[in-house]
Motif scaffolding. Structure first.
Motif, PDB file in Angstrom:
ATOM      1  N   LYS A 167       5.630  -3.034   2.265  1.00 59.25           N
ATOM      2  CA  LYS A 167       4.203  -2.957   1.967  1.00 59.25           C
ATOM      3  C   LYS A 167       3.899  -4.044   0.940  1.00 59.25           C
ATOM      4  O   LYS A 167       4.462  -4.061  -0.145  1.00 59.25           O
ATOM      5  N   GLU A 189       1.093  -5.647  -1.450  1.00 59.49           N
ATOM      6  CA  GLU A 189      -0.205  -5.421  -2.077  1.00 59.49           C
ATOM      7  C   GLU A 189      -0.447  -6.531  -3.078  1.00 59.49           C
ATOM      8  O   GLU A 189       0.390  -6.793  -3.938  1.00 59.49           O
ATOM      9  N   VAL A 199      -3.300  -7.729  -5.825  1.00 59.68           N
ATOM     10  CA  VAL A 199      -4.450  -7.223  -6.568  1.00 59.68           C
ATOM     11  C   VAL A 199      -4.897  -8.261  -7.594  1.00 59.68           C
ATOM     12  O   VAL A 199      -4.072  -8.835  -8.305  1.00 59.68           O
ATOM     13  N   THR A 222      -8.512  -5.376  -4.491  1.00 57.04           N
ATOM     14  CA  THR A 222      -7.261  -5.464  -3.752  1.00 57.04           C
ATOM     15  C   THR A 222      -7.516  -6.453  -2.621  1.00 57.04           C
ATOM     16  O   THR A 222      -8.324  -6.190  -1.734  1.00 57.04           O
ATOM     17  N   SER A 270      -3.386  -5.718   1.544  1.00 61.08           N
ATOM     18  CA  SER A 270      -2.573  -4.505   1.553  1.00 61.08           C
ATOM     19  C   SER A 270      -2.155  -4.230   2.990  1.00 61.08           C
ATOM     20  O   SER A 270      -2.916  -3.647   3.759  1.00 61.08           O
ATOM     21  N   VAL A 317       4.930 -10.032 -10.311  1.00 57.11           N
ATOM     22  CA  VAL A 317       5.288  -9.362  -9.069  1.00 57.11           C
ATOM     23  C   VAL A 317       6.365  -8.329  -9.372  1.00 57.11           C
ATOM     24  O   VAL A 317       7.275  -8.571 -10.157  1.00 57.11           O
ATOM     25  N   GLU A 318       6.192  -7.153  -8.748  1.00 58.16           N
ATOM     26  CA  GLU A 318       7.204  -6.109  -8.796  1.00 58.16           C
ATOM     27  C   GLU A 318       7.692  -5.903  -7.371  1.00 58.16           C
ATOM     28  O   GLU A 318       6.891  -5.702  -6.450  1.00 58.16           O
ATOM     29  N   ARG A 348       8.447  -2.257  -1.155  1.00 64.83           N
ATOM     30  CA  ARG A 348       7.111  -2.670  -1.589  1.00 64.83           C
ATOM     31  C   ARG A 348       7.177  -3.939  -2.433  1.00 64.83           C
ATOM     32  O   ARG A 348       8.100  -4.133  -3.196  1.00 64.83           O
ATOM     33  N   SER A 370       4.410  -5.655  -5.034  1.00 65.74           N
ATOM     34  CA  SER A 370       3.115  -5.514  -5.704  1.00 65.74           C
ATOM     35  C   SER A 370       2.883  -6.758  -6.550  1.00 65.74           C
ATOM     36  O   SER A 370       3.692  -7.080  -7.421  1.00 65.74           O
ATOM     37  N   LEU A 401       0.193  -8.768  -9.052  1.00 65.96           N
ATOM     38  CA  LEU A 401      -0.998  -8.769  -9.899  1.00 65.96           C
ATOM     39  C   LEU A 401      -1.248 -10.219 -10.272  1.00 65.96           C
ATOM     40  O   LEU A 401      -0.383 -10.868 -10.861  1.00 65.96           O
TER      41      LEU A 401
END
Length: 138
Positions: free
Chosen positions: A6, A8, A10, A15, A18, A69-70, A75, A77, A79
């Protein structure tokens, strides 16, 4: 969905992306990083540049600003202060922003103003790179 992550993305405004994807290439501080499902957990910084997303065996491109980034096995994610899908980039506006920023750098500016103008210049150059890549079919 097996074999996907996934993704995402943001920004402070929204967002931007996604979706479940097969693979992502990110502009990391030490170079590009390719992320596949089941990647080792990681948290790192990204720099302004291009994100390549592999979805349904096709590549999609986004222009991103700096951020974090995580990554987990399932996933990604991100930012960031800017993220635009290639098809949403207005090349004329980005070119105008680049010209304005370059002209502004010729003025006498404070250190803070220089940093702000440089950030704007990097954003417009990144957008132009991504837009022109997709237009040329690379």
């Amino acid at each position: 969905m097996a074999g996907t992550l996934k993704l995402e993305i943001v920004t402070p405004e929204a967002t931007v992306y996604s979706e479940d994807v097969e693979m992502v290439t990110l502009p990391g501080v030490s170079g590009e990083m390719g992320i596949y499902p089941m990647h080792v957990p990681l948290m790192t910084q990204i720099i302004p540049g291009e994100i390549a997303v592999r979805k349904d065996s096709r590549d999609y491109f986004l222009a991103v600003g700096g951020g974090f980034v995580e990554i987990t096995g399932e996933r990604i994610s991100i930012l960031t202060d800017m993220a635009l899908q290639a098809e949403n980039i207005d090349e004329l506006k980005a070119e105008e922003a680049r010209k304005r920023a370059e002209a502004r750098l010729q003025e006498k500016l404070t250190d803070e103003e220089i940093a702000s103008v440089n950030a704007s210049l990097i954003h417009s150059l990144t957008q132009l790179k991504v837009k022109r890549r997709t237009r040329s079919g690379s």
